[in-house]
Design a protein around this motif. Structure first.
Motif, PDB file in Angstrom:
ATOM      1  N   GLU A  32     -74.112   9.134 -57.555  1.00  0.00           N
ATOM      2  CA  GLU A  32     -73.807   9.042 -56.123  1.00  0.00           C
ATOM      3  C   GLU A  32     -75.072   8.683 -55.353  1.00  0.00           C
ATOM      4  O   GLU A  32     -76.149   9.199 -55.633  1.00  0.00           O
ATOM      5  N   GLN A  33     -74.916   7.813 -54.395  1.00  0.00           N
ATOM      6  CA  GLN A  33     -76.054   7.425 -53.565  1.00  0.00           C
ATOM      7  C   GLN A  33     -76.349   8.543 -52.566  1.00  0.00           C
ATOM      8  O   GLN A  33     -75.448   9.113 -51.961  1.00  0.00           O
ATOM      9  N   ILE A  34     -77.640   8.851 -52.420  1.00  0.00           N
ATOM     10  CA  ILE A  34     -78.022   9.827 -51.414  1.00  0.00           C
ATOM     11  C   ILE A  34     -78.289   9.071 -50.109  1.00  0.00           C
ATOM     12  O   ILE A  34     -78.483   7.846 -50.125  1.00  0.00           O
ATOM     13  N   PRO A  35     -78.289   9.766 -48.980  1.00  0.00           N
ATOM     14  CA  PRO A  35     -78.552   9.070 -47.717  1.00  0.00           C
ATOM     15  C   PRO A  35     -79.930   8.396 -47.722  1.00  0.00           C
ATOM     16  O   PRO A  35     -80.843   8.829 -48.422  1.00  0.00           O
ATOM     17  N   PRO A  36     -80.076   7.345 -46.919  1.00  0.00           N
ATOM     18  CA  PRO A  36     -81.360   6.641 -46.846  1.00  0.00           C
ATOM     19  C   PRO A  36     -82.482   7.539 -46.304  1.00  0.00           C
ATOM     20  O   PRO A  36     -82.228   8.521 -45.606  1.00  0.00           O
ATOM     21  N   VAL A  37     -83.700   7.157 -46.620  1.00  0.00           N
ATOM     22  CA  VAL A  37     -84.890   7.903 -46.202  1.00  0.00           C
ATOM     23  C   VAL A  37     -84.874   8.176 -44.705  1.00  0.00           C
ATOM     24  O   VAL A  37     -85.085   9.312 -44.272  1.00  0.00           O
ATOM     25  N   ARG A  38     -84.631   7.165 -43.914  1.00  0.00           N
ATOM     26  CA  ARG A  38     -84.689   7.348 -42.453  1.00  0.00           C
ATOM     27  C   ARG A  38     -83.616   8.316 -41.949  1.00  0.00           C
ATOM     28  O   ARG A  38     -83.865   9.107 -41.055  1.00  0.00           O
ATOM     29  N   GLN A  39     -82.437   8.259 -42.535  1.00  0.00           N
ATOM     30  CA  GLN A  39     -81.381   9.187 -42.124  1.00  0.00           C
ATOM     31  C   GLN A  39     -81.763  10.621 -42.483  1.00  0.00           C
ATOM     32  O   GLN A  39     -81.619  11.543 -41.673  1.00  0.00           O
ATOM     33  N   LEU A  40     -82.234  10.825 -43.719  1.00  0.00           N
ATOM     34  CA  LEU A  40     -82.653  12.163 -44.136  1.00  0.00           C
ATOM     35  C   LEU A  40     -83.825  12.665 -43.284  1.00  0.00           C
ATOM     36  O   LEU A  40     -83.857  13.831 -42.895  1.00  0.00           O
ATOM     37  N   ALA A  41     -84.766  11.770 -42.992  1.00  0.00           N
ATOM     38  CA  ALA A  41     -85.915  12.153 -42.168  1.00  0.00           C
ATOM     39  C   ALA A  41     -85.470  12.559 -40.774  1.00  0.00           C
ATOM     40  O   ALA A  41     -85.960  13.544 -40.206  1.00  0.00           O
ATOM     41  N   PHE A  42     -84.515  11.835 -40.229  1.00  0.00           N
ATOM     42  CA  PHE A  42     -83.978  12.166 -38.907  1.00  0.00           C
ATOM     43  C   PHE A  42     -83.309  13.538 -38.935  1.00  0.00           C
ATOM     44  O   PHE A  42     -83.534  14.376 -38.066  1.00  0.00           O
ATOM     45  N   GLU A  43     -82.466  13.776 -39.956  1.00  0.00           N
ATOM     46  CA  GLU A  43     -81.771  15.063 -40.083  1.00  0.00           C
ATOM     47  C   GLU A  43     -82.751  16.220 -40.214  1.00  0.00           C
ATOM     48  O   GLU A  43     -82.526  17.298 -39.659  1.00  0.00           O
TER      49      GLU A  43
END
Length: 122
Positions: A32-43
């Motif tokens: 499964e693909q994990i969320p992109p770096v920028r999305q995770l960083a934002f969260e």
């Protein structure tokens, strides 16, 4: 809501630990693909470079792999996942033993407390 971090260890280490736990608990399934770096960083409310460093740690552990520009995915290597589970278990037990010793709790007392609490949760 931003993730909570402590000041005792590096933020990227805490992020890697959190994501490792999520992978091992099945939040993210093999392949499964994990969320992109920028999305995770934002969260997490951290710099993308910090998140990138945490994800690199997980890649080095064999939990994640990259598909170039497509993104990162959870490994399908069951043995890598099991090795990681075993390492996490051993680290947790070592931590409990160290914490107990710092509090003056003997190994026998610790085993008793664990057994007692285990019975309560069954």
């Amino acid at each position: 809501m931003p993730w909570k971090f402590n000041s005792r260890e590096a933020v990227f280490v805490q992020i890697a630990s959190r994501l490792r736990g999520e992978i091992l608990r099945g939040k993210y399934q093999p392949d499964e693909q994990i969320p992109p770096v920028r999305q995770l960083a934002f969260e997490a409310a951290v710099n993308p470079n910090t998140m990138q460093k945490a994800l690199t740690v997980l890649e080095e552990e064999g939990l994640l792999y990259s598909r170039g520009t497509v993104g990162r995915f959870v490994t399908t290597d069951r043995s890598a996942l099991e090795r990681c589970r075993e390492t996490v278990r051993k680290d947790a037990v070592r931590h409990w033993i160290e914490e107990a010793a710092a509090l003056g709790i003997t190994r026998e007392e610790l085993l008793h407390y664990i057994s007692e609490e285990g019975e309560k949760s069954e």
